[in-house]
Scaffold this motif. Structure first.
Motif, short mmCIF file in Angstrom:
data_model
loop_
_atom_site.label_atom_id
_atom_site.label_comp_id
_atom_site.label_asym_id
_atom_site.label_seq_id
_atom_site.Cartn_x
_atom_site.Cartn_y
_atom_site.Cartn_z
N ALA A 160 -1.54 -5.76 -9.78
CA ALA A 160 -2.12 -6.23 -8.69
C ALA A 160 -3.12 -5.48 -7.78
O ALA A 160 -3.60 -5.99 -6.95
N CYS A 161 -2.83 -4.13 -8.01
CA CYS A 161 -3.74 -3.22 -7.16
C CYS A 161 -4.94 -3.66 -7.04
O CYS A 161 -5.81 -3.64 -7.98
N ILE A 162 -5.75 -3.68 -5.78
CA ILE A 162 -6.85 -3.74 -5.79
C ILE A 162 -7.92 -2.59 -5.39
O ILE A 162 -9.06 -2.51 -4.84
N GLY A 163 -7.29 -1.53 -5.27
CA GLY A 163 -7.92 -0.26 -5.15
C GLY A 163 -8.32 0.11 -3.53
O GLY A 163 -9.35 0.70 -3.34
N CYS A 164 -7.92 -0.66 -2.67
CA CYS A 164 -8.00 -0.26 -1.30
C CYS A 164 -7.74 1.18 -0.80
O CYS A 164 -8.57 1.29 0.33
N GLY A 165 -6.95 1.79 -1.17
CA GLY A 165 -6.96 3.19 -0.90
C GLY A 165 -5.86 3.33 0.26
O GLY A 165 -5.58 4.51 0.88
N ALA A 166 -5.22 2.26 0.69
CA ALA A 166 -4.23 2.44 1.75
C ALA A 166 -3.03 3.53 1.63
O ALA A 166 -2.63 4.23 2.18
N CYS A 167 -2.42 3.39 0.35
CA CYS A 167 -1.32 4.15 -0.10
C CYS A 167 -1.72 5.46 -0.19
O CYS A 167 -1.08 6.31 0.27
N VAL A 168 -3.01 6.02 -0.75
CA VAL A 168 -3.29 7.18 -0.79
C VAL A 168 -3.68 7.63 0.61
O VAL A 168 -3.24 8.74 0.87
N ALA A 199 2.63 -1.07 3.51
CA ALA A 199 0.88 -1.23 4.08
C ALA A 199 -0.01 -1.76 2.84
O ALA A 199 -1.14 -2.18 3.07
N CYS A 200 0.63 -1.89 1.57
CA CYS A 200 -0.42 -2.51 0.58
C CYS A 200 -0.48 -3.86 0.77
O CYS A 200 0.45 -4.86 0.62
N PRO A 201 -1.70 -4.43 0.90
CA PRO A 201 -2.06 -5.74 1.04
C PRO A 201 -1.63 -6.58 0.02
O PRO A 201 -1.60 -7.90 0.44
N VAL A 202 -1.32 -6.17 -1.07
CA VAL A 202 -1.13 -7.16 -2.24
C VAL A 202 0.22 -6.80 -3.04
O VAL A 202 0.61 -7.40 -4.00
N ASN A 203 1.16 -6.16 -2.18
CA ASN A 203 2.44 -5.72 -2.62
C ASN A 203 2.71 -5.33 -4.09
O ASN A 203 3.34 -5.77 -4.82
N ALA A 204 1.79 -4.28 -4.35
CA ALA A 204 1.58 -3.75 -5.84
C ALA A 204 2.45 -2.62 -5.98
O ALA A 204 2.53 -2.26 -7.03
N ILE A 205 3.01 -1.95 -4.84
CA ILE A 205 4.18 -1.02 -5.15
C ILE A 205 5.45 -1.21 -5.02
O ILE A 205 5.94 -1.82 -4.03
N ARG A 206 6.39 -0.67 -5.76
CA ARG A 206 7.70 -0.89 -5.72
C ARG A 206 8.44 0.34 -6.23
O ARG A 206 7.69 1.12 -6.95
N TYR A 218 -8.24 2.26 -9.19
CA TYR A 218 -6.84 1.73 -8.94
C TYR A 218 -6.02 2.87 -8.62
O TYR A 218 -5.93 3.70 -9.27
N SER A 219 -5.08 2.52 -7.93
CA SER A 219 -3.89 3.34 -7.58
C SER A 219 -3.03 3.86 -8.52
O SER A 219 -2.61 2.95 -9.39
N ILE A 220 -2.73 5.23 -8.84
CA ILE A 220 -1.73 5.63 -9.58
C ILE A 220 -0.78 6.39 -9.04
O ILE A 220 -1.08 7.05 -7.89
S1 SF4 Z 1 -2.20 -0.07 -1.04
FE1 SF4 Z 1 -1.91 -1.32 -2.71
S2 SF4 Z 1 -3.74 -2.20 -3.39
FE2 SF4 Z 1 -4.37 -0.57 -2.07
S3 SF4 Z 1 -4.74 1.12 -3.26
FE3 SF4 Z 1 -2.65 1.36 -3.02
S4 SF4 Z 1 -1.56 0.03 -4.55
FE4 SF4 Z 1 -3.79 -0.64 -4.58
#
Ligand code: SF4
Length: 77
Positions: A25-33, A67-74, A47-49
């Motif tokens: 679901a990651c959209i690569g917004c970079g918030a997690c980074v 912070a992830c806008p698409v709830n891609a991290i768990r 995309y985030s890894i």
């Molecule tokens: S915050 Fe979520 S959507 Fe954005 S890069 Fe990280 S995993 Fe992807």
């Protein structure tokens, strides 16, 4: 003498071994980074890894999850 509770020890060990994962679901917004750059990085596809670390506790992973806008991290074990 203080007794060690085996259940609490097991819970603590399990918590220390959990690892974050990023879904498709990651959209690569970079918030997690931006929040936890020692745990997450953007791969060549944008995309985030999750970096391979011995432990992920105390590295703001929960803040990245929030912070992830698409709830891609768990967390996973
Ligand atoms: S915050 Fe979520 S959507 Fe954005 S890069 Fe990280 S995993 Fe992807």
């Amino acid at each position: 003498m203080t007794q060690i509770d085996p259940t609490k020890v097991a819970t603590t060990i399990t918590a220390l071994k959990r690892k974050p994962v990023v879904s498709s679901a990651c959209i690569g917004c970079g918030a997690c980074v931006a929040i936890s750059g020692d745990v997450f990085e953007i791969n060549e596809d944008g995309y985030s890894i999750v970096k391979d670390l011995p432990d992920y506790e105390g590295k703001d992973v929960d803040d990245s999850i929030s912070a992830c806008p698409v709830n891609a991290i768990r967390w996973t074990k």
